[in-house]
Write a protein that holds these residues in place. Structure first.
Motif, PDB file in Angstrom:
ATOM      1  N   LEU A  46      17.051  -0.147   6.475  1.00 28.51           N
ATOM      2  CA  LEU A  46      16.683   0.514   5.186  1.00 28.51           C
ATOM      3  C   LEU A  46      14.953   0.868   5.327  1.00 28.51           C
ATOM      4  O   LEU A  46      14.292  -0.235   5.462  1.00 28.51           O
ATOM      5  CB  LEU A  46      16.957   0.047   4.116  1.00 28.51           C
ATOM      6  N   LEU A  47      14.638   2.112   5.283  1.00 27.23           N
ATOM      7  CA  LEU A  47      13.206   2.530   5.597  1.00 27.23           C
ATOM      8  C   LEU A  47      12.667   3.139   4.151  1.00 27.23           C
ATOM      9  O   LEU A  47      13.014   4.053   3.860  1.00 27.23           O
ATOM     10  CB  LEU A  47      12.993   3.454   6.579  1.00 27.23           C
ATOM     11  N   PRO A  48      11.720   2.326   3.115  1.00 27.25           N
ATOM     12  CA  PRO A  48      11.189   2.731   2.137  1.00 27.25           C
ATOM     13  C   PRO A  48      10.059   3.776   2.568  1.00 27.25           C
ATOM     14  O   PRO A  48       9.257   3.230   3.495  1.00 27.25           O
ATOM     15  CB  PRO A  48      10.904   1.447   1.450  1.00 27.25           C
ATOM     16  N   VAL A  49       9.924   5.046   2.141  1.00 27.18           N
ATOM     17  CA  VAL A  49       9.041   5.912   2.472  1.00 27.18           C
ATOM     18  C   VAL A  49       8.190   6.347   1.315  1.00 27.18           C
ATOM     19  O   VAL A  49       8.435   6.797   0.402  1.00 27.18           O
ATOM     20  CB  VAL A  49       9.530   7.116   3.109  1.00 27.18           C
ATOM     21  N   ALA A  50       6.706   6.263   1.762  1.00 29.12           N
ATOM     22  CA  ALA A  50       5.757   6.891   0.714  1.00 29.12           C
ATOM     23  C   ALA A  50       4.503   7.051   1.218  1.00 29.12           C
ATOM     24  O   ALA A  50       4.176   6.587   2.637  1.00 29.12           O
ATOM     25  CB  ALA A  50       5.471   5.974  -0.525  1.00 29.12           C
ATOM     26  N   HIS A  51       3.725   7.932   0.868  1.00 24.64           N
ATOM     27  CA  HIS A  51       2.415   8.112   1.104  1.00 24.64           C
ATOM     28  C   HIS A  51       1.523   6.902   1.011  1.00 24.64           C
ATOM     29  O   HIS A  51       2.111   5.964   0.247  1.00 24.64           O
ATOM     30  CB  HIS A  51       1.480   9.165   0.247  1.00 24.64           C
ATOM     31  N   THR A  52       0.673   6.584   1.809  1.00 26.65           N
ATOM     32  CA  THR A  52       0.137   5.096   1.884  1.00 26.65           C
ATOM     33  C   THR A  52      -1.181   5.196   0.969  1.00 26.65           C
ATOM     34  O   THR A  52      -1.950   6.265   0.961  1.00 26.65           O
ATOM     35  CB  THR A  52      -0.242   4.777   3.245  1.00 26.65           C
ATOM     36  N   LEU A  53      -1.778   4.143   0.429  1.00 23.16           N
ATOM     37  CA  LEU A  53      -2.945   3.959  -0.315  1.00 23.16           C
ATOM     38  C   LEU A  53      -3.878   3.704   0.758  1.00 23.16           C
ATOM     39  O   LEU A  53      -4.228   2.658   1.178  1.00 23.16           O
ATOM     40  CB  LEU A  53      -2.968   2.845  -1.296  1.00 23.16           C
ATOM     41  N   GLY A  54      -4.441   4.862   1.308  1.00 24.98           N
ATOM     42  CA  GLY A  54      -5.601   4.866   2.502  1.00 24.98           C
ATOM     43  C   GLY A  54      -4.825   4.787   3.730  1.00 24.98           C
ATOM     44  O   GLY A  54      -3.511   4.587   3.718  1.00 24.98           O
ATOM     45  N   LEU A  91       1.819   8.663   5.703  1.00 23.00           N
ATOM     46  CA  LEU A  91       2.897   7.973   5.035  1.00 23.00           C
ATOM     47  C   LEU A  91       3.200   6.512   6.011  1.00 23.00           C
ATOM     48  O   LEU A  91       2.929   6.487   7.043  1.00 23.00           O
ATOM     49  CB  LEU A  91       4.184   8.942   5.018  1.00 23.00           C
ATOM     50  N   GLY A  92       3.929   5.686   5.158  1.00 23.91           N
ATOM     51  CA  GLY A  92       4.122   4.616   5.545  1.00 23.91           C
ATOM     52  C   GLY A  92       5.389   4.062   5.266  1.00 23.91           C
ATOM     53  O   GLY A  92       6.259   4.712   4.547  1.00 23.91           O
ATOM     54  N   SER A  93       5.974   2.847   5.831  1.00 23.38           N
ATOM     55  CA  SER A  93       7.340   2.785   5.689  1.00 23.38           C
ATOM     56  C   SER A  93       7.131   0.881   6.155  1.00 23.38           C
ATOM     57  O   SER A  93       6.096   0.672   6.385  1.00 23.38           O
ATOM     58  CB  SER A  93       8.256   3.406   6.530  1.00 23.38           C
ATOM     59  N   ALA A  94       8.335   0.286   5.958  1.00 16.53           N
ATOM     60  CA  ALA A  94       8.553  -1.041   6.253  1.00 16.53           C
ATOM     61  C   ALA A  94      10.001  -1.300   6.931  1.00 16.53           C
ATOM     62  O   ALA A  94      10.741  -0.741   6.033  1.00 16.53           O
ATOM     63  CB  ALA A  94       8.166  -2.032   4.987  1.00 16.53           C
ATOM     64  N   TRP A  95      10.248  -1.996   7.879  1.00 16.80           N
ATOM     65  CA  TRP A  95      11.324  -2.078   8.459  1.00 16.80           C
ATOM     66  C   TRP A  95      12.207  -3.126   7.617  1.00 16.80           C
ATOM     67  O   TRP A  95      11.782  -4.374   7.541  1.00 16.80           O
ATOM     68  CB  TRP A  95      11.541  -2.470   9.945  1.00 16.80           C
ATOM     69  N   THR A  96      13.373  -2.843   7.139  1.00 14.80           N
ATOM     70  CA  THR A  96      14.056  -3.623   6.155  1.00 14.80           C
ATOM     71  C   THR A  96      15.503  -3.739   6.438  1.00 14.80           C
ATOM     72  O   THR A  96      16.082  -2.674   6.595  1.00 14.80           O
ATOM     73  CB  THR A  96      13.593  -3.321   4.603  1.00 14.80           C
ATOM     74  N   ARG A 148       0.793  -1.287  -0.065  1.00 15.58           N
ATOM     75  CA  ARG A 148      -0.039  -0.085   0.121  1.00 15.58           C
ATOM     76  C   ARG A 148       0.738   1.163  -0.057  1.00 15.58           C
ATOM     77  O   ARG A 148       0.485   2.405   0.272  1.00 15.58           O
ATOM     78  CB  ARG A 148      -0.845  -0.052   1.310  1.00 15.58           C
ATOM     79  N   LEU A 149       2.236   1.017  -0.546  1.00 16.11           N
ATOM     80  CA  LEU A 149       2.846   2.538  -0.654  1.00 16.11           C
ATOM     81  C   LEU A 149       2.506   2.884  -1.960  1.00 16.11           C
ATOM     82  O   LEU A 149       2.305   2.242  -2.801  1.00 16.11           O
ATOM     83  CB  LEU A 149       4.337   2.039  -0.738  1.00 16.11           C
ATOM     84  N   ASP A 150       2.276   4.320  -2.010  1.00 16.69           N
ATOM     85  CA  ASP A 150       1.764   5.051  -3.388  1.00 16.69           C
ATOM     86  C   ASP A 150       3.262   5.484  -4.022  1.00 16.69           C
ATOM     87  O   ASP A 150       4.099   6.255  -3.639  1.00 16.69           O
ATOM     88  CB  ASP A 150       1.080   6.288  -3.044  1.00 16.69           C
ATOM     89  N   PHE A 151       3.457   4.519  -4.967  1.00 20.99           N
ATOM     90  CA  PHE A 151       4.724   4.944  -5.657  1.00 20.99           C
ATOM     91  C   PHE A 151       4.544   6.121  -6.759  1.00 20.99           C
ATOM     92  O   PHE A 151       5.812   6.539  -6.904  1.00 20.99           O
ATOM     93  CB  PHE A 151       5.111   3.819  -6.638  1.00 20.99           C
ATOM     94  N   ASP A 152       3.412   6.820  -6.859  1.00 17.98           N
ATOM     95  CA  ASP A 152       3.307   7.771  -7.851  1.00 17.98           C
ATOM     96  C   ASP A 152       3.041   9.060  -7.309  1.00 17.98           C
ATOM     97  O   ASP A 152       3.196  10.093  -7.868  1.00 17.98           O
ATOM     98  CB  ASP A 152       2.153   7.405  -8.734  1.00 17.98           C
TER      99      ASP A 152
END
Length: 213
Positions: free
Chosen positions: A185-193, A155-160, A20-24
């Motif tokens: 490494l934390l990928p960061v984006a707005h979330t889809l919902g 926004l959201g992320s995932a612990w990687t 649910r990370l918004d790539f765009d």
């Protein structure tokens, strides 16, 4: 703008977000700065504040990190790394979903608009085993505070950490000097919902030990 989540809601609904990370949708750099300022309020050993944060938005650098991440993650996932056969069928079904979402992130890491690497001053290879908890304890609370601050802003992320198999290559790519250890490494984006809910967890009684094991 921050959300109206209560502290308990924030703590129980900050999930690892992958599918649910918004790539765009672009991420305002000031949001990243604001969240990192909050992260800097976290504790660190002896108040050393030895953390460093590398924010990667350049498409070529993100692509390079994404390739290294895939090189590590896909063999791990193909080997069943995200699965756990020691639990109930219900738990295994959850782990199957986790593995599926982890694969999705690995295949799309280069598309995430912001990648944040949390690093710590010091060479982890030189840290004695007994001192490892204290070493990483000076970074990980701040990284989690960053994730919580992101959630409060939609926004959201995932612990990687799978990129660490190629930490030297990542260091060369980003110009990380010797004596700096990468931790997350934390990928960061707005979330889809934003309708995230508490996850199913094993009951407290199964892990709680009071006074003695």
């Amino acid at each position: 703008m921050t959300s109206a989540l209560t502290p308990d809601e924030l703590l129980t609904t900050t999930r690892s977000v992958r599918k649910r990370l918004d790539f765009d949708r672009p991420v305002d750099p000031e949001i990243i700065r604001d969240c990192l300022r909050i992260a800097l309020q976290a504790p660190s050993g002896s108040n050393a504040q030895g953390w460093h944060w590398i924010v990667v938005t350049d498409p070529e650098l993100r692509a390079g990190i994404g390739e290294l991440y895939r090189r590590s993650a896909l063999p791990y996932l193909d080997g069943g790394g995200a699965h756990d056969d020691g639990h109930s069928p219900q738990r295994r079904a959850v782990q199957d979903r986790v593995g599926d979402s982890a694969r999705y992130l690995a295949e799309n890491m280069h598309r995430v608009p912001v990648l944040v690497l949390g690093c710590l001053a010091g060479d982890v290879a030189q840290v004695p085993a007994a001192s490892q908890p204290a070493f990483w304890g000076s970074l990980l609370p701040a990284a989690w505070s960053f994730a919580l601050a992101l959630r409060a802003r939609g926004l959201g992320s995932a612990w990687t950490t799978l990129h660490l198999a190629y930490a030297d290559e990542v260091a060369r790519l980003l110009g990380i000097p010797a004596g700096i250890s990468q931790g997350v490494l934390l990928p960061v984006a707005h979330t889809l919902g934003t309708d995230f809910r508490p996850a199913a967890r094993e009951p407290l009684e199964s892990v709680l030990h009071w006074d003695r094991w």
